[in-house]
Design an enzyme around this catalytic site. Sequence first.
Site, PDB file in Angstrom:
ATOM      1  CB  VAL A  86      66.899   0.976   0.120  1.00  0.00           C
ATOM      2  CG1 VAL A  86      66.489   2.426   0.386  1.00  0.00           C
ATOM      3  CG2 VAL A  86      65.969   0.330  -0.898  1.00  0.00           C
ATOM      4  CE  LYS A  87      75.587   5.021   0.167  1.00  0.00           C
ATOM      5  NZ  LYS A  87      76.499   5.461  -0.919  1.00  0.00           N
ATOM      6  CB  VAL A  88      68.517   4.521   4.869  1.00  0.00           C
ATOM      7  CG1 VAL A  88      67.772   5.392   5.853  1.00  0.00           C
ATOM      8  CG2 VAL A  88      67.552   3.740   3.984  1.00  0.00           C
TER       9      VAL A  88
END
Length: 218
Positions: A86-88
């Site tokens: 998951v890219k945050v």
Amino acid sequence: MKFFIDTALLHEIREANDLGVLDGVTTNPSLMAKAGISGKENILKHYHEICQLVEGDVSAEVIATEYEGMIREGEELAEIHENIVVKVPMTRDGVKALRTFYKMGIRTNCTLVFSAGQAILAAKAGATYVSPFIGRLDDASTDGLSLIEQMVLIYRNFGFETQILAASIRHTMHLVHCAEIGADVVTCPLNVITGLLYHPLTDIGLAKFLEDHRKANA
């Protein structure tokens, strides 16, 4: 060093994977739009298709900018496939989300990092990867590679397990210098990866070998 390709185009992912050197994929909303993918269901389906093409990690970015939305989207993305990371974004809520995802066992990639201080926060929060954008720093008259050097030193000093994922790679020498400095991963367009193949002396040497073979067997 791992090679990730920065694209949402399936044919580019296949080509890079066929070389036998691809370790993963990074994407973002801009790359999805460039690939003509829109709508939540289509985007989620596309991430699943990407995961079917590669064995390594696939970064899928949240769109929400507030903490609760990031968590909802991140959980949904993580359910797509075990390889999803998951890219945050590097924001206050993003750092909070990184920590929550860490406690949940969901792997993350902290993106839009432009300083050593931001990189420290991401590592402290438990990010799996942190993505400094070296090309964009160069565009702003700042040495992006110096940031990679700082991060390598800091992470080694304190034993952070977060991997440095050099992003916004513009050309082959960016990639080579990242390898020299000690980045764990580089993510770049297909042309940068394939650009490593070429050298004029290789072409000249191969042409000479083939010509000599032709003469010897005429």
